[in-house]
Design an enzyme around this catalytic site. Structure first.
Site, mmCIF file in Angstrom:
data_model
loop_
_atom_site.group_PDB
_atom_site.id
_atom_site.type_symbol
_atom_site.label_atom_id
_atom_site.label_comp_id
_atom_site.label_asym_id
_atom_site.label_seq_id
_atom_site.Cartn_x
_atom_site.Cartn_y
_atom_site.Cartn_z
ATOM 1 N N LYS A 206 -6.342 1.920 10.977
ATOM 2 C CA LYS A 206 -6.009 3.149 10.237
ATOM 3 C C LYS A 206 -6.883 3.251 8.988
ATOM 4 O O LYS A 206 -7.473 4.277 8.702
ATOM 5 C CB LYS A 206 -4.522 3.125 9.868
ATOM 6 C CG LYS A 206 -4.073 4.343 9.099
ATOM 7 C CD LYS A 206 -2.569 4.347 8.869
ATOM 8 C CE LYS A 206 -2.230 5.451 7.882
ATOM 9 N NZ LYS A 206 -0.816 5.515 7.561
ATOM 10 N N GLU A 212 -8.974 -8.778 8.792
ATOM 11 C CA GLU A 212 -8.996 -9.405 10.123
ATOM 12 C C GLU A 212 -9.807 -8.553 11.099
ATOM 13 O O GLU A 212 -10.652 -9.050 11.854
ATOM 14 C CB GLU A 212 -7.566 -9.543 10.677
ATOM 15 C CG GLU A 212 -6.695 -10.558 9.974
ATOM 16 C CD GLU A 212 -5.871 -9.941 8.846
ATOM 17 O OE1 GLU A 212 -6.330 -8.954 8.222
ATOM 18 O OE2 GLU A 212 -4.771 -10.464 8.598
ATOM 19 N N GLY A 266 1.113 3.111 10.384
ATOM 20 C CA GLY A 266 0.463 2.181 11.324
ATOM 21 C C GLY A 266 1.387 1.776 12.457
ATOM 22 O O GLY A 266 1.007 1.784 13.635
ATOM 23 N N ARG A 267 2.638 1.438 12.125
ATOM 24 C CA ARG A 267 3.566 0.951 13.167
ATOM 25 C C ARG A 267 4.147 2.085 13.994
ATOM 26 O O ARG A 267 4.965 1.860 14.884
ATOM 27 C CB ARG A 267 4.651 0.077 12.544
ATOM 28 C CG ARG A 267 5.421 0.728 11.410
ATOM 29 C CD ARG A 267 6.257 -0.291 10.643
ATOM 30 N NE ARG A 267 6.868 0.266 9.438
ATOM 31 C CZ ARG A 267 6.272 0.348 8.249
ATOM 32 N NH1 ARG A 267 5.029 -0.069 8.110
ATOM 33 N NH2 ARG A 267 6.900 0.849 7.212
ATOM 34 N N GLU A 352 9.049 -4.383 9.330
ATOM 35 C CA GLU A 352 8.132 -3.842 8.322
ATOM 36 C C GLU A 352 8.714 -2.551 7.748
ATOM 37 O O GLU A 352 8.403 -2.161 6.626
ATOM 38 C CB GLU A 352 6.732 -3.592 8.928
ATOM 39 C CG GLU A 352 5.620 -3.643 7.891
ATOM 40 C CD GLU A 352 4.212 -3.506 8.460
ATOM 41 O OE1 GLU A 352 3.884 -2.449 9.033
ATOM 42 O OE2 GLU A 352 3.414 -4.448 8.327
ATOM 43 N N HIS A 383 17.069 -19.979 29.894
ATOM 44 C CA HIS A 383 16.826 -21.418 30.040
ATOM 45 C C HIS A 383 16.226 -22.001 28.763
ATOM 46 O O HIS A 383 15.601 -23.064 28.800
ATOM 47 C CB HIS A 383 15.912 -21.660 31.243
ATOM 48 C CG HIS A 383 16.542 -21.174 32.516
ATOM 49 N ND1 HIS A 383 17.366 -21.965 33.289
ATOM 50 C CD2 HIS A 383 16.523 -19.952 33.102
ATOM 51 C CE1 HIS A 383 17.806 -21.257 34.318
ATOM 52 N NE2 HIS A 383 17.316 -20.028 34.225
ATOM 53 N N LYS A 511 -2.263 -10.681 1.037
ATOM 54 C CA LYS A 511 -3.656 -10.214 1.212
ATOM 55 C C LYS A 511 -4.455 -10.481 -0.063
ATOM 56 O O LYS A 511 -5.572 -10.981 -0.020
ATOM 57 C CB LYS A 511 -3.681 -8.700 1.487
ATOM 58 C CG LYS A 511 -3.222 -8.281 2.870
ATOM 59 C CD LYS A 511 -3.475 -6.786 3.039
ATOM 60 C CE LYS A 511 -2.699 -6.194 4.190
ATOM 61 N NZ LYS A 511 -2.779 -4.746 4.291
HETATM 62 O O1 F6P Z 1 -0.825 -5.160 6.525
HETATM 63 C C1 F6P Z 1 0.100 -4.384 7.199
HETATM 64 C C2 F6P Z 1 -0.581 -3.246 7.866
HETATM 65 O O2 F6P Z 1 -0.975 -2.323 6.920
HETATM 66 C C3 F6P Z 1 0.294 -2.602 8.914
HETATM 67 O O3 F6P Z 1 1.220 -1.724 8.394
HETATM 68 C C4 F6P Z 1 -0.729 -1.975 9.793
HETATM 69 O O4 F6P Z 1 -0.201 -1.607 11.025
HETATM 70 C C5 F6P Z 1 -1.729 -3.099 9.876
HETATM 71 O O5 F6P Z 1 -1.720 -3.664 8.591
HETATM 72 C C6 F6P Z 1 -3.119 -2.708 10.269
HETATM 73 O O6 F6P Z 1 -3.669 -1.791 9.390
HETATM 74 P P1 F6P Z 1 -4.943 -0.962 9.782
HETATM 75 O O7 F6P Z 1 -4.635 -0.154 10.991
HETATM 76 O O8 F6P Z 1 -5.248 -0.117 8.586
HETATM 77 O O9 F6P Z 1 -6.060 -1.929 10.059
#
Ligand code: F6P
Length: 546
Positions: A206, A212, A266-267, A352, A383, A511
């Site tokens: 987003k 990452e 995002g979620r 979240e 199990h 972060k």
């Molecule tokens: O760090 C949390 C977050 O902002 C989530 O809410 C989001 O889904 C995820 O990181 C990834 O963010 P992006 O789509 O901006 O890379």
């Protein structure tokens, strides 16, 4: 009891809890043949049986009153009308527009967003069809056989979960893979079996700044450039983001950048262009069916009285257990192997969203908010951790999910699966009394001493709550409805807990600190000033990193 009161109305539930503590579900079922009819509801082709809960009519009435007093209906209208209910980020919350199937305008900040939404969907359809048909190929002219989505959180969990769930709709010659972790093992292990000539990467973020994702995207880019040359990069990458400028800067061709908007959390973004890898894996038509299923649940949520409204009922039961009974976790247990990532997806969606401890006005909450959500598919969990659910000291409300029809014809598998899921909710509800255990052991011929020693271990307390969600088959429509069901459940709970379900400041501190620690981990700066634990761990790493 009105929202903003000292206890948000939860204390009023306590008298019902005390009353219900005097009885058991076993007794309530025995006294009422119509309990299933009384406490089940249907919406968007999904049956919710919530009769195996510690409830009666009075409890449900009190819960619906609580929802009304908290302003659930008003807040729902505000969300639909594009009000900036995400107050800390000053944003509307409009993911429902992404799947809206009607023809009315949907306005956000005075602008009808539907033409933009449909424009991006059209672009996704065209691109998806071209990749799947081979009209769009790799740099050397090879057909794309593997799509690697690089994203994390909402830019990973939704598409990854849905792709697994819709396996019957996938093609053997076009596989989707998901890389999220900054741990190099993740991308390494995915790429080691892939051929760069036939691999397409989607960089999904987003913000297009998430460390990452950018780290993995740079490694992927290097992998393509080293194998096929720098000039091949544009033919092996697409991007999904609200940050179109950053995508272009990364070197993604303009016609392979798919946008979305800041009013999509995002979620809650699986319905947006973030769903591109789903469309590539199962075909655009099936992606569209997923959206239609979510819209069907939206209609149900928006148009059904609270008393018959699946997300509202599930939300209220969650509040009942969290705030009146003090149960802190909630298990989601799909008897559907293809929903193996559903609980992981819901962890982000729920935790979240509602893992908050201040109210909308920034005051500390005086009540528990979001539960810990967890789960694994049955029958595997039976199990493993079900022992604790049946006989442990914590009561864990469970959601069981099951399809009436499997996709494969493999008798007797599905009948056995159904027998198991029904058995679990029945066992949790009924339990097994000491008298029943003793009678059973006697019938097995055990002597008195043995029975005395064994019986306490074999007693099941019972009276343990669960919902069962039954649906015809795990189709794209049903999956869309299920996801939207939980989204709305989380919304309703957020309103009742009076928290902002749409920000996520709690992820920021880690972060920030990781950024500050990196030069120290790389040995470029000293770790001085950190606490002794962090310094000790840093020292161990630097001495052993090799
Ligand atoms: O760090 C949390 C977050 O902002 C989530 O809410 C989001 O889904 C995820 O990181 C990834 O963010 P992006 O789509 O901006 O890379």
């Amino acid at each position: 009891m009105a929202k903003g009161s000292k206890d948000n109305g939860f204390t009023a539930l306590n008298k019902h809890r005390k009353r219900l503590s005097e009885t058991t579900m076993r007794e309530m079922f025995a006294a009422d043949d119509a309990r299933f009819n009384r406490f089940s509801a249907q919406g968007a082709d999904i049956l919710l049986d919530y009769s195996k809960n510690r409830i009666d009519e009075d409890v449900m009435t009190a819960l619906f009153e609580l929802a009304r007093a908290a302003g659930v209906e008003e807040r729902r209208t505000q969300m639909c009308e594009g009000e900036h209910i995400n107050i800390t980020e000053d944003r509307a919350v409009m993911h429902m527009a992404l799947r809206y199937q009607g023809d009315k305008p949907v306005s956000v900040d005075g602008h009808d967003v539907m033409p933009d939404v449909r424009g991006v969907l059209k672009a996704i359809e065209a691109y998806t069809n071209a990749v799947r048909s081979g009209d769009i190929r790799g740099h050397g002219g090879e057909q794309i056989t593997d799509v690697v989505n690089i994203g994390i959180g909402g830019s990973d969990l939704g598409p990854a979960m849905v792709t697994l769930a819709l396996e019957p709709y996938t093609r053997a010659d076009l596989r989707a893979h998901y890389v999220s972790n900054v741990d190099g093992a993740h991308i390494h292990d995915v790429l080691k079996r892939l051929d760069p000539k036939k691999t397409l990467f989607i960089v999904a973020s987003k913000t297009f700044t998430t460390d990452e994702t950018m780290t993995n995207a740079n490694s992927a880019r290097k992998w393509i450039a080293e194998a096929l040359g720098e000039e091949a990069v544009p033919n092996h990458f697409a991007a999904v983001s609200t940050n179109l400028e950053a995508c272009a800067k990364f070197g993604i061709r303009e016609d392979r950048i798919f946008g979305f908007w800041d009013w999509v959390g995002g979620r809650y973004s699986v319905w947006s262009a973030i769903g591109l890898p789903i469309a590539l894996a199962v075909g655009y038509d099936n992606f569209d069916r997923l959206l239609a299923g979510a819209d069907a649940m939206d209609r149900h949520f928006l148009e059904t009285p609270l008393e018959d409204n699946l997300p509202v009922i599930m939300a209220l039961l969650g509040v009942w257990y969290r705030n009146a009974w003090g149960f802190s976790t909630h298990a989601v247990l799909p008897y559907d192997q293809r929903l193996s990532r559903f609980a992981a997806y819901l962890q982000q969606q729920d935790m979240e969203s509602n893992g908050k401890s201040v109210t909308l006005s920034g005051k500390p909450v005086d009540w528990p908010t979001g539960p810990i959500v967890w789960g694994e598919p049955g029958t595997n969990g039976q199990h493993a951790f079900y022992q604790l659910i049946h006989q442990g000291t914590d009561v864990i409300p469970c959601d069981f999910l099951i399809a009436a029809r499997p996709h494969e014809s493999l008798p007797p598998h599905h009948d056995k699966l159904v027998a198991n899921v029904l058995a679990q909710s029945e066992a949790l509800m009924l339990g097994k009394t000491k008298d029943e255990v003793v009678a059973e052991l006697k019938a097995q011929g055990l002597d008195k001493d043995k029975i005395k020693a064994l019986a306490p271990h074999k007693v099941f307390p019972g009276n343990r709550p669960s919902n069962t969600l039954f649906y015809p088959q795990l189709t794209p429509e049903i999956l869309g409805s299920l996801i939207a069901l939980y989204e709305h459940k989380v919304f309703v709970q957020g309103v009742i807990w009076n928290v902002n379900s749409y920000d996520q400041w709690g992820v920021e501190l880690g972060k920030q600190l990781a950024k500050a620690l990196l030069p120290k981990v790389q040995g470029q700066e000293s770790g001085e000033g950190h606490d002794s634990s962090t310094q000790g761990l840093l020292g161990y790493y630097l001495a052993n990193k090799g």
